[in-house]
Write an enzyme that holds these catalytic residues in place. Structure first.
Site, PDB file in Angstrom:
ATOM      1  N   ASP A 156       0.905  -1.277  -0.020  1.00 24.73           N
ATOM      2  CA  ASP A 156      -0.093  -0.222   0.071  1.00 24.73           C
ATOM      3  C   ASP A 156       0.919   1.261   0.065  1.00 24.73           C
ATOM      4  O   ASP A 156       1.559   1.283   0.818  1.00 24.73           O
ATOM      5  CB  ASP A 156      -1.008   0.023   1.373  1.00 24.73           C
ATOM      6  CG  ASP A 156      -1.999   0.880   1.070  1.00 24.73           C
ATOM      7  OD1 ASP A 156      -2.027   1.530  -0.070  1.00 24.73           O
ATOM      8  OD2 ASP A 156      -2.829   1.127   1.984  1.00 24.73           O
ATOM      9  N   MET A 157       0.739   2.059  -1.208  1.00 27.20           N
ATOM     10  CA  MET A 157       1.619   3.396  -1.013  1.00 27.20           C
ATOM     11  C   MET A 157       1.049   3.972   0.171  1.00 27.20           C
ATOM     12  O   MET A 157      -0.197   4.341  -0.038  1.00 27.20           O
ATOM     13  CB  MET A 157       1.314   3.870  -2.257  1.00 27.20           C
ATOM     14  CG  MET A 157       1.893   3.068  -3.609  1.00 27.20           C
ATOM     15  SD  MET A 157       3.813   2.691  -3.343  1.00 27.20           S
ATOM     16  CE  MET A 157       4.572   4.346  -3.696  1.00 27.20           C
TER      17      MET A 157
ATOM     18  N   ASP B 220      -2.820   2.303  -6.147  1.00 31.74           N
ATOM     19  CA  ASP B 220      -1.671   2.524  -4.920  1.00 31.74           C
ATOM     20  C   ASP B 220      -1.718   1.145  -4.155  1.00 31.74           C
ATOM     21  O   ASP B 220      -1.109   1.472  -3.010  1.00 31.74           O
ATOM     22  CB  ASP B 220      -2.001   3.700  -4.424  1.00 31.74           C
ATOM     23  CG  ASP B 220      -3.079   3.963  -3.480  1.00 31.74           C
ATOM     24  OD1 ASP B 220      -3.973   3.001  -3.841  1.00 31.74           O
ATOM     25  OD2 ASP B 220      -3.403   4.602  -2.747  1.00 31.74           O
ATOM     26  N   GLU B 221      -1.996   0.114  -4.581  1.00 33.19           N
ATOM     27  CA  GLU B 221      -1.834  -1.170  -3.839  1.00 33.19           C
ATOM     28  C   GLU B 221      -1.922  -2.163  -4.539  1.00 33.19           C
ATOM     29  O   GLU B 221      -2.695  -2.320  -5.848  1.00 33.19           O
ATOM     30  CB  GLU B 221      -2.956  -1.161  -2.727  1.00 33.19           C
ATOM     31  CG  GLU B 221      -4.477  -1.295  -3.331  1.00 33.19           C
ATOM     32  CD  GLU B 221      -5.647  -1.505  -2.013  1.00 33.19           C
ATOM     33  OE1 GLU B 221      -5.198  -2.281  -1.220  1.00 33.19           O
ATOM     34  OE2 GLU B 221      -6.769  -1.046  -2.447  1.00 33.19           O
TER      35      GLU B 221
END
Length: 397
Positions: free
Chosen positions: A9-10, A103-104
């Site tokens: 996860d960013m 983003d994940e």
């Protein structure tokens, strides 16, 4: 560890990208969501979150909580660019990557210890490589199954790393609040509170039969997750590009009322199938073929992705109304495309929260509930047992 699943996860992705591109904003509260007072927050940096600002919050409320924050619009293409680079890094470590959003992602790291070392060592390597490549931090969770890996990635954020090894799963789950399980929403938590159940350990005080009687499939899933059961694999796939439905009419016609009946039928089929596969699209396309076999198409792209039957139909019907039929129609169809399976949906929300889109067709809660009800009945008894009121008595011959 028989299986090794990682969830990446960013950290505060959109806001972190803005801070990366504006070094003077580092360490300051950054809120992505436009510089005006309309719309909602799409992302907030960790500095902004300390003031209570969070995604989906109205911008007006965010300004009250954090009046000195930096409010900015989006850098849509930049987010996509860095997302692609992050995913490229992951593919250098494992061929089995499931992109969950912009983003994940999930990584199947099973057996890769022979190449990259133990899971924690591999995860450290991934984190460092991402930072070296895009200049951003991420958090990674490691576990034997997907839902636990996702939960683990939320620990120690930002720039976190947390592993739940197989031998530790029972003890971890015993104390885990049920609200932490992905898919257990506020309403479900409220019902569990009425039973005095707040942890996975308390869930296991009741049998799976009890939970099935009480909540059906959701109850079974709750019991399985509380036992650490999640048989879902990390799935790689080629994204669908579009779905359409069309038919050649029994008789050529100028009758737009009849053509709209067919559009509703097509929207019903397309919408149902999209919901079944968890897909949504932004672009609705109308296709008309005249009696001389010449075709025309008209399209409209919405700010929000949709799989709601009434929305698909209304847009297609409006497109039909916008054209003057030059000749009798022999074929009518519609399609849904421009899917948002990989995080573009978040960008679309970001787009239209800054632009108050007047006249845009959006799904109502009632329309969504109707879709859910029809889908449930059809899944159990078949598609022919029920139809929409507007199609009652409609002869498809």
């Amino acid at each position: 560890m028989k299986r090794c699943i990682m969830h990446l996860d960013m950290d505060a992705f959109f806001a972190s990208v803005e801070q990366l591109d504006h070094p003077e904003w580092k360490g300051k509260p950054v809120i992505v969501g436009g510089s005006g007072d309309r719309g909602v927050v799409c992302a907030a940096s960790y500095e902004a979150r300390k003031f209570g600002v969070h995604s989906a919050m109205p911008i007006v409320q965010a300004r009250k909580l954090c009046p000195h924050g930096i409010y900015t619009g989006n850098s849509r293409e930049r987010y996509l660019e860095l997302s692609r680079k992050v995913m490229s890094v992951l593919h250098a470590y494992s061929p089995v990557i499931e992109k969950a959003s912009i983003d994940e992602a999930y990584i199947d790291a099973t057996g890769l210890e022979h190449i990259f070392g133990p899971p924690l060592e591999m995860a450290h390597g991934i984190k460092q490589k991402i930072f070296d490549t895009v200049g951003l931090t991420c958090s990674i969770g490691i576990a034997p199954v997907k839902f636990l890996a996702k939960i683990a990635s939320d620990y120690n954020k930002p720039n976190g790393l947390y592993a739940i090894f197989e031998k530790d799963v029972p003890a971890f789950l015993n104390e885990l609040p049920v609200r932490k399980i992905p898919g257990v929403g506020k309403k479900f938590v409220g019902k569990l509170d009425e039973l005095g159940v707040s942890s996975c350990g308390q869930v296991l005080e009741y049998s799976v039969e009890f939970w099935e009687r009480r909540f059906g499939k959701s109850g079974i899933s709750l019991w399985e997750r509380s036992n650490g059961i999640d048989e879902r694999a990390v799935e790689t796939y080629v994204e669908a590009k579009s779905e359409s439905a069309e038919n050649t009419l029994h008789k050529d016609t100028f009758d737009k009322a009849l053509l709209k009946k067919w559009l509703m039928r097509h929207a019903d089929r397309v919408g149902q199938n999209q919901r079944k596969h968890g897909l949504k699209g932004r672009t609705i396309t109308l296709k008309v073929k005249y009696s001389d076999f010449q075709s025309l198409t008209r399209s409209k792209t919405l700010p929000d992705p949709t799989n709601t039957t009434d929305v698909i139909y209304q847009v297609a019907a409006d497109l039909l109304d916008s054209i003057e039929l030059a000749r009798p129609v022999r074929l009518i169809g519609l399609g849904l495309s421009n899917y948002n399976n990989t995080g573009v949906e978040q960008l679309n929300m970001l787009d239209h929260m800054q632009h108050n889109c007047a006249g845009v067709v959006r799904a109502t809660k009632k329309q969504q509930q109707l879709d859910e009800t029809l889908d449930a009945v059809r899944n159990k008894f078949g598609n022919k047992v029920i139809c929409r009121g507007s199609l009652f008595g409609f002869n498809e011959e």
